[in-house]
Design an enzyme around this catalytic site. Structure first.
Site, PDB file in Angstrom:
ATOM      1  N   GLY A  15     -25.876  15.337 -38.276  1.00 29.00           N
ATOM      2  CA  GLY A  15     -25.243  15.519 -36.976  1.00 29.00           C
ATOM      3  C   GLY A  15     -26.190  15.196 -35.845  1.00 29.00           C
ATOM      4  N   THR A  17     -26.300  12.527 -33.786  1.00 26.24           N
ATOM      5  CA  THR A  17     -25.876  11.516 -32.817  1.00 26.24           C
ATOM      6  C   THR A  17     -25.605  12.086 -31.428  1.00 26.24           C
ATOM      7  OG1 THR A  17     -23.568  11.751 -33.528  1.00 26.24           O
ATOM      8  CG2 THR A  17     -24.889  10.044 -34.619  1.00 26.24           C
ATOM      9  N   GLY A  19     -25.911  16.058 -28.820  1.00 32.02           N
ATOM     10  CA  GLY A  19     -26.233  17.472 -28.697  1.00 32.02           C
ATOM     11  C   GLY A  19     -27.583  17.861 -29.263  1.00 32.02           C
ATOM     12  N   ILE A  20     -27.619  19.026 -29.915  1.00 36.26           N
ATOM     13  CA  ILE A  20     -28.864  19.575 -30.446  1.00 36.26           C
ATOM     14  C   ILE A  20     -29.448  18.666 -31.522  1.00 36.26           C
ATOM     15  CG2 ILE A  20     -29.830  21.490 -31.785  1.00 36.26           C
ATOM     16  CD1 ILE A  20     -27.944  23.361 -30.272  1.00 36.26           C
ATOM     17  N   GLY A  21     -28.592  18.067 -32.348  1.00 33.37           N
ATOM     18  CA  GLY A  21     -29.082  17.189 -33.410  1.00 33.37           C
ATOM     19  C   GLY A  21     -29.817  15.980 -32.869  1.00 33.37           C
ATOM     20  N   TYR A 182     -14.562  29.330 -38.547  1.00 33.72           N
ATOM     21  CA  TYR A 182     -15.875  28.873 -38.099  1.00 33.72           C
ATOM     22  C   TYR A 182     -16.952  29.891 -38.485  1.00 33.72           C
ATOM     23  CZ  TYR A 182     -19.704  27.454 -35.024  1.00 33.72           C
ATOM     24  OH  TYR A 182     -20.935  27.081 -34.547  1.00 33.72           O
TER      25      TYR A 182
END
Length: 279
Positions: A15, A17, A19-21, A182
């Site tokens: 992940g 691509t 935000g945090i990643g 979630y």
């Protein structure tokens, strides 16, 4: 922290691509690591690596694009095979990819509830398939007397505390709530960190201004601030206790029972069935 030794480390960030990643990949590469940038599609992953090279000024050989749609477990298996072929020794796996559970109950082609698969089962499968790469020694570093063990950083959430794993109905077909789905996926990811096969921890990077923000609050810290807490745990000089849980940079107790051996074994057994893989 800018001088910790990552120049000989290879890190896979799922992940990565946005935000945090993305910020995690950026900070790791800036500190000398070779970063395998995972995206849902080849186009997304390549766009992220191109942006890291162009805007962050990173050397092209330090970031590599990898793709897999975590809603399709066959793509996870294919990506794992490529990682092992191209990087037989992997130092860190950052299990970061996550989605907010959809409003309506949604099942993947593999037959699993969407958030449970993308946020947990795909990472469970990926980690299992990369176990040998994570635990295989690096001869060059061994000769220099450096740390050998790979590590797994599960990017979890404080919402895992409100979750429960519905053992008889993990897909929540009988009673679906997006928040409960979630929270279940984040609890499972936190429990999985206590698996003894690979040294692993889980971390809540704080409430950050990302696509998942609406689940938590109206405003949050920058993705870069959240990423810094993940990057710190990638530092080989930071000793990890298997199964530990961090709230940002503080080690705290996870939800009661999250590190119980019985729960870990039960979750592994369930996950093996749901991913069709015998770990």
């Amino acid at each position: 922290m800018s001088d910790f030794p990552l120049s000989s480390r290879t890190v896979l960030v799922t992940g990565a691509t946005a935000g945090i990643g993305y910020e995690t990949a950026k900070q790791l590469a800036a500190r000398g690591a070779t970063v395998l940038v995972h995206g849902r599609t080849a186009e997304d992953a390549q766009a992220a690596t191109d942006a890291l090279v162009a805007t962050a000024g990173l050397p092209a050989e330090r970031v590599c694009a990898f793709a897999a749609d975590f809603a399709r477990l066959e793509e996870v298996e294919a990506m794992a095979a490529r990682v092992v072929a191209e990087h037989p020794h992997l130092d860190v796996l950052v299990n970061n990819a996550a989605i907010a559970a959809p409003e309506r109950h949604t099942v993947t082609a593999d037959g699993n509830e969407l958030a449970f698969q993308v946020n947990f089962l795909a990472h469970y499968l990926l980690t299992s398939l990369l176990e040998r790469a994570l635990t295989m020694g690096n001869p060059q570093r061994e000769a220099r007397g450096e740390d050998q063990g790979g590590r797994v950083i599960n990017v979890s959430s404080s919402l895992h505390r409100s979750g429960s794993i519905q053992w008889s109905d993990p897909n929540r077909a009988r009673r679906y709530s997006r928040l409960a789905a979630y929270a279940q996926s984040q609890l499972a990811l936190t429990v999985f960190a206590a698996d003894p096969r690979v040294t692993a921890v889980s971390v809540h990077p704080g409430i950050c201004d990302t696509a998942l923000l609406p689940l938590y609050a109206h405003e949050g810290a920058t993705p870069a601030a959240g990423a810094a807490h993940i990057v710190r745990l990638c530092d080989p000089s930071v000793e990890l206790v298997n199964g530990a849980y961090y709230d940002r940079d503080q080690r705290v107790d996870p939800a009661p029972g999250a590190t119980e051996e019985r729960t870990v074994k039960r979750l592994n057994k369930l996950a093996d069935v749901l991913v069709g893989h015998s770990a």
